[in-house]
Design a protein around this motif. Structure first.
Motif, PDB file in Angstrom:
ATOM      1  N   GLY A 381       0.790  -1.219   0.000  1.00 56.27           N
ATOM      2  CA  GLY A 381       0.000   0.000   0.000  1.00 56.27           C
ATOM      3  C   GLY A 381       0.820   1.265   0.000  1.00 56.27           C
ATOM      4  N   THR A 382       2.087   1.155   0.409  1.00 56.61           N
ATOM      5  CA  THR A 382       2.957   2.335   0.451  1.00 56.61           C
ATOM      6  C   THR A 382       3.598   2.599  -0.903  1.00 56.61           C
ATOM      7  N   THR A 383       4.208   1.577  -1.477  1.00 58.08           N
ATOM      8  CA  THR A 383       4.920   1.748  -2.755  1.00 58.08           C
ATOM      9  C   THR A 383       4.032   1.462  -3.963  1.00 58.08           C
ATOM     10  N   GLY A 384       2.907   0.777  -3.737  1.00 56.13           N
ATOM     11  CA  GLY A 384       2.047   0.391  -4.853  1.00 56.13           C
ATOM     12  C   GLY A 384       2.586  -0.787  -5.635  1.00 56.13           C
ATOM     13  N   GLU A 385       3.538  -1.496  -5.059  1.00 51.48           N
ATOM     14  CA  GLU A 385       4.183  -2.611  -5.740  1.00 51.48           C
ATOM     15  C   GLU A 385       3.362  -3.887  -5.598  1.00 51.48           C
ATOM     16  N   ILE A 386       3.289  -4.668  -6.676  1.00 49.50           N
ATOM     17  CA  ILE A 386       2.637  -5.982  -6.650  1.00 49.50           C
ATOM     18  C   ILE A 386       3.717  -7.052  -6.576  1.00 49.50           C
ATOM     19  N   ILE A 387       3.569  -7.973  -5.622  1.00 49.84           N
ATOM     20  CA  ILE A 387       4.538  -9.056  -5.450  1.00 49.84           C
ATOM     21  C   ILE A 387       3.787 -10.382  -5.476  1.00 49.84           C
ATOM     22  N   VAL A 388       4.188 -11.278  -6.373  1.00 50.22           N
ATOM     23  CA  VAL A 388       3.585 -12.604  -6.486  1.00 50.22           C
ATOM     24  C   VAL A 388       4.671 -13.647  -6.280  1.00 50.22           C
ATOM     25  N   GLU A 389       4.430 -14.573  -5.345  1.00 53.42           N
ATOM     26  CA  GLU A 389       5.367 -15.661  -5.097  1.00 53.42           C
ATOM     27  C   GLU A 389       4.626 -16.985  -5.192  1.00 53.42           C
ATOM     28  N   SER A 390       5.321 -18.002  -5.745  1.00 55.59           N
ATOM     29  CA  SER A 390       4.667 -19.285  -5.975  1.00 55.59           C
ATOM     30  C   SER A 390       5.660 -20.435  -5.857  1.00 55.59           C
ATOM     31  N   LYS A 391       5.126 -21.600  -5.553  1.00 53.57           N
ATOM     32  CA  LYS A 391       5.928 -22.825  -5.500  1.00 53.57           C
ATOM     33  C   LYS A 391       6.361 -23.237  -6.899  1.00 53.57           C
ATOM     34  N   PHE A 392       5.571 -22.832  -7.887  1.00 59.10           N
ATOM     35  CA  PHE A 392       5.836 -23.185  -9.278  1.00 59.10           C
ATOM     36  C   PHE A 392       5.971 -21.914 -10.115  1.00 59.10           C
ATOM     37  N   PRO A 393       6.572 -22.000 -11.287  1.00 53.50           N
ATOM     38  CA  PRO A 393       6.740 -20.802 -12.123  1.00 53.50           C
ATOM     39  C   PRO A 393       5.420 -20.074 -12.348  1.00 53.50           C
ATOM     40  N   ILE A 394       5.465 -18.758 -12.275  1.00 55.84           N
ATOM     41  CA  ILE A 394       4.267 -17.922 -12.444  1.00 55.84           C
ATOM     42  C   ILE A 394       4.031 -17.712 -13.936  1.00 55.84           C
TER      43      ILE A 394
END
Length: 454
Positions: A381-394
């Motif tokens: 909410g501060t930087t507006g950055e989206i971060i996606v993490e996964s066990k498998f390739p996104i």
């Protein structure tokens, strides 16, 4: 004299030489398909007005216009010789190989009666054969073929869902009697009806590999009020639920698909539900309701709405008929037949097709990854950055505007963590406010978060 005779013979033969044989342009000869009914498209002599496709499963008449054709062909497992014949007498023999899908994930087609077990559906025809099994078999195969062909046209390959086929090649139709009488379902709201049926099926007929397409036999129009009873179109989770009010308008067999989509017979709204998007014809009624069925199946596969006007996940489903024909017949919306362009045909828009290609239900064979781990999504909410993490390739990231996925990104390689800056997603959104974020990893499972702006 001999020169004149040769010239006269040439003039006699020229019209015959000009009659070109049918040429298939959307399939390679001797290639493999993974579903039993194919749509063949191609070129043909411009003077031709008819074409038929003949296989060991039977003969189907297609449609011809301005030197182009569209025709369906039903295949048996293994090698299939398809004989294409035009009314000019020209023939082409085409070979395709049908290999059944081995994916354990599938679509289960259910004809749901009320507690009485009565299977009859509403109809405006006096001598309707009430052949719901045949109609659902044809509808399911048609939607399967449409999905494969239109995903191919969009660049995602001929992927499609699997149907249960018996030894004769028919779709298995599960006729199930719901636990309560029709009067109960007439009284409750759509959402409650959906939940009750969903809970009952998952308890009595559980199958984690199935997406259930449920069509209610007992949908009726109240003759006194004109209101529909037990009619809806809802999809999500592992179920699509539909009222069966328009099934009478659906094709009876594969040959009847284009016949139905070209029927300008008027629908009488006093007798039956006219769910034809204002077209008031059999072709419009069949197109809209079959398209809506696929739309709700899309929700069951995890698709949200989109913003593409021709997308199945918008009102593009009204135009599903156009994949099999060249014109819209006359209707209340167009008093004469309407010729449409190739880019005016209903389809799974790229935002939907890019998502579906990773779904476990769209893998033609057993998925390589059976782990159901879902990606984790964070929004700073501060930087507006989206971060996606996964066990498998996104593989896919969806950016939502209100209730629709407005923009998306595809990923290749082995990235198991993806970061999208505020500047990047704002540029993609073009100034629109971001409401939700969703993502899918290579195993076909996804996650979604809502942006909290408080």
């Amino acid at each position: 004299l001999q020169v004149r005779m040769r010239f006269a013979l040439l003039l006699f033969l020229l019209p015959m030489l000009a009659l070109a044989e049918p040429v298939v342009t959307n399939h390679e000869p001797d290639s493999e398909v993974r579903y039993p009914v194919v749509l063949l498209r191609g070129t043909i002599d411009e003077k031709a007005t008819e074409i038929t496709a003949k296989t060991e499963r039977g003969k189907i008449e297609g449609r011809v216009r301005d030197g182009k054709f569209k025709v369906l062909a039903e295949l048996a497992p293994g090698e299939n010789k398809i004989e294409l014949t035009s009314d000019s007498g020209k023939k082409t023999e085409w070979v395709l190989n049908f290999k059944k899908q081995t994916n354990p994930y599938y679509v289960r087609v259910i004809w749901m009666t009320d507690k009485s077990g009565a299977t009859d559906y509403a109809t405006s025809y006096e001598n309707d054969p009430q052949n719901y099994e045949e109609k659902l078999d044809v509808a399911a195969k048609m939607l399967q073929t449409f999905t494969a062909e239109r995903l191919f046209d969009t660049g995602y390959g001929r992927k499609t869902f699997r149907l249960e086929l018996d030894d004769s090649g028919k779709t298995k139709i599960h006729t199930l009697a719901a636990p309560k009488g029709a009067s109960h379902y007439y009284k409750i709201g759509d959402q409650q009806w959906y939940r009750e049926i969903n809970q009952w099926i998952n308890k009595k007929y559980p199958d984690p590999f199935a997406k259930n397409i449920v069509i209610a036999a007992y949908t009726r129009k109240d003759p006194e009020t004109g209101k529909m009873k037990a009619h809806t179109a809802l999809g999500g989770g592992n179920q699509g639920l539909f009222g069966g009010a328009s099934v009478f308008s659906w094709p009876d067999n594969l040959q009847d698909i284009t016949t139905t989509f070209l029927s300008d017979e008027i629908v009488d709204p006093k007798q039956v539900h006219d769910d034809s998007a204002g077209r008031h014809t059999i072709w419009g009624l069949a197109a809209t309701t079959l398209g809506a069925t696929l739309h709700e199946m899309g929700h069951a596969f995890g698709l949200p709405h989109c913003t593409d006007g021709f997308g199945i996940m918008t009102r593009g489903f009204d135009r599903i008929n156009r994949a099999f024909t060249f014109v819209d017949p006359p209707s209340r919306q167009n008093l004469t037949e309407r010729v449409f362009r190739d880019d005016q045909v209903g389809y799974f828009a790229p935002v939907s097709g890019s998502y579906l290609q990773w779904s476990p239900w769209f893998q033609l064979d057993k998925p390589a990854i059976e782990d159901k781990a879902r990606p984790q999504i964070q929004f700073d909410g501060t930087t507006g950055e989206i971060i996606v993490e996964s066990k498998f390739p996104i593989r896919w990231l969806g950016l939502w505007k209100k209730d629709n996925v407005a923009k998306f990104k595809e990923f290749t390689g082995e990235q198991k963590k993806v970061t999208v800056s505020s500047e990047e997603w704002k540029a993609l959104m073009g100034g629109d406010e971001l409401s939700n974020i969703s993502a899918v990893s290579e195993n076909g499972y996804g996650g979604r978060i809502k942006i909290n702006r408080e």
